[in-house]
Design an enzyme around this catalytic site. Structure first.
Site, mmCIF file in Angstrom:
data_model
loop_
_atom_site.group_PDB
_atom_site.id
_atom_site.type_symbol
_atom_site.label_atom_id
_atom_site.label_comp_id
_atom_site.label_asym_id
_atom_site.label_seq_id
_atom_site.Cartn_x
_atom_site.Cartn_y
_atom_site.Cartn_z
ATOM 1 N N ASP A 101 3.394 7.188 -13.645
ATOM 2 C CA ASP A 101 4.817 6.888 -13.798
ATOM 3 C C ASP A 101 4.899 5.586 -14.600
ATOM 4 O OD1 ASP A 101 7.496 6.397 -13.670
ATOM 5 O OD2 ASP A 101 7.664 6.586 -11.496
ATOM 6 N N ASP A 167 -1.642 11.244 -4.165
ATOM 7 C CA ASP A 167 -2.735 10.295 -3.948
ATOM 8 C C ASP A 167 -2.706 9.606 -2.586
ATOM 9 O OD1 ASP A 167 -0.586 8.631 -4.360
ATOM 10 O OD2 ASP A 167 -1.389 7.627 -6.130
ATOM 11 N N ASP A 168 -1.714 9.889 -1.753
ATOM 12 C CA ASP A 168 -1.681 9.281 -0.422
ATOM 13 C C ASP A 168 -2.020 10.278 0.675
ATOM 14 O OD1 ASP A 168 0.579 10.801 -0.636
ATOM 15 O OD2 ASP A 168 1.969 9.271 0.088
ATOM 16 N N GLU A 254 10.180 21.569 -3.628
ATOM 17 C CA GLU A 254 8.994 22.420 -3.710
ATOM 18 C C GLU A 254 9.358 23.893 -3.523
ATOM 19 O OE1 GLU A 254 9.499 19.849 -1.782
ATOM 20 O OE2 GLU A 254 7.725 18.576 -1.544
ATOM 21 N N ARG A 283 -0.764 8.649 4.198
ATOM 22 C CA ARG A 283 0.095 7.556 3.743
ATOM 23 C C ARG A 283 -0.461 6.170 4.059
ATOM 24 N NH1 ARG A 283 4.673 9.711 1.897
ATOM 25 N NH2 ARG A 283 5.315 11.749 2.686
#
Length: 304
Positions: A101, A167-168, A254, A283
């Site tokens: 981002d 990625d968490d 989604e 997270r």
């Protein structure tokens, strides 16, 4: 004197012969061992040569898993990417699509990917400021950029599986084995999501009929981003299927994406008919940097 010499010679001669015989026997044993070792090593090497191509062919026959990971600059970014890469390196036939981002490819992510040891594609697209308000879906532009890249760089007959790997999250290696056989769209439970221990697709007679969210059975098509994979051919043959900002209710982006390419009854349940959790929303806790000085005093520049 001669008689004394001959008498001693006759006494020593048997012992000398015994020593010579022992040396000869030991030499033959060593030779036999060397010969046996030589032929055994050739046999083992031949077996390895026979097995190696088969193993390589089996790996090559596997469809590639394309994991799409949106990411953004923050204190724990590199730590979370490191955790992911340590998992992904153990997955055969894997391609990592990392989308920042950002209006540029940052040096931190570029260096990280270059040393990750993984096949990867590094993209970037900046989320407009108006979409960064609290409660709005995140990473929409990044996921759509990855889908565009797949459609640009592959043909409809190419085999593969597309998976959205934030990625968490934490992923079991079993999950990649499960999703590899996805024919259209596959689904599975997700742990530690939405303030609950898990959410999962409800399966009856091998067919998905709705979603269980912990408190009640929800019939609407409400799936989590970490809970599905799509066959690459489905992505390629549905070029207009994207994640939409307009018209999607909170938490339904989604599901709205999947409605463009499939129906509930066509979903393929994985993870033992959706009874096992193989991915978790872990997270990472936000880093507390209250003791970090405004101006760095250290003379050495360290990337965290």
């Amino acid at each position: 004197m001669k008689s004394l010499f001959y008498s001693r010679l006759f006494i020593l001669l048997p012992w000398v012969l015994i020593v010579i015989i022992m040396i000869d026997i030991d030499t033959k044993r060593t030779s036999d061992r060397s010969t046996a070792y030589f032929y055994l090593s050739r046999l083992v090497n031949a077996q390895r040569q026979v097995r190696a191509p088969q193993t390589e062919n089996n790996r090559t026959a596997l469809p590639v898993i394309y994991a799409i990971t949106p990411t953004y600059s923050r204190a724990v970014q590199k730590a979370e990417l490191t955790r992911l890469s340590n998992t992904f390196r153990q997955v055969p036939r894997f391609h990592w699509i990392v989308v920042e981002d950002s209006n540029i490819r940052t040096e931190l992510v570029s260096r990280f990917l270059a040393h990750s040891g993984l096949p990867y594609t590094h993209l970037h697209v900046l989320t407009p400021r108006r979409y960064k308000r609290s409660g709005m879906p995140r990473a929409t532009e990044q996921r759509n950029a990855a889908l565009d890249w797949l459609r640009t760089h592959h043909k409809p007959r190419d085999s593969g599986v597309v998976f959205f790997a934030d990625d968490d999250n934490t992923y079991s290696l079993e999950l990649f084995d499960e999703m590899r056989s996805t024919r259209q769209v596959s689904v599975w439970p997700v742990g530690l999501v939405g303030g609950r221990r898990y959410e999962r697709p409800m399966v009856e007679k091998g067919r998905v009929v709705g979603w269980y969210t912990g408190w009640k059975a929800d019939r609407p098509f409400a799936i989590d981003m970490a809970g599905f994979a799509v066959n690459l051919q489905v992505v390629l043959t549905n070029p207009r299927a994207l994640f939409k900002r307009r018209g999607s209710l909170p938490g339904m982006q989604e599901s709205d994406f999947l409605k463009q390419i499939t129906e509930v009854g066509e979903l393929e349940p994985k993870a033992h008919n959706c009874t096992r959790v193989l991915v978790w929303h872990t997270r990472t806790e936000k880093a507390n940097l209250e003791n970090e000085p405004r101006q760095t005093q250290d003379s050495v520049v360290i990337e965290v």
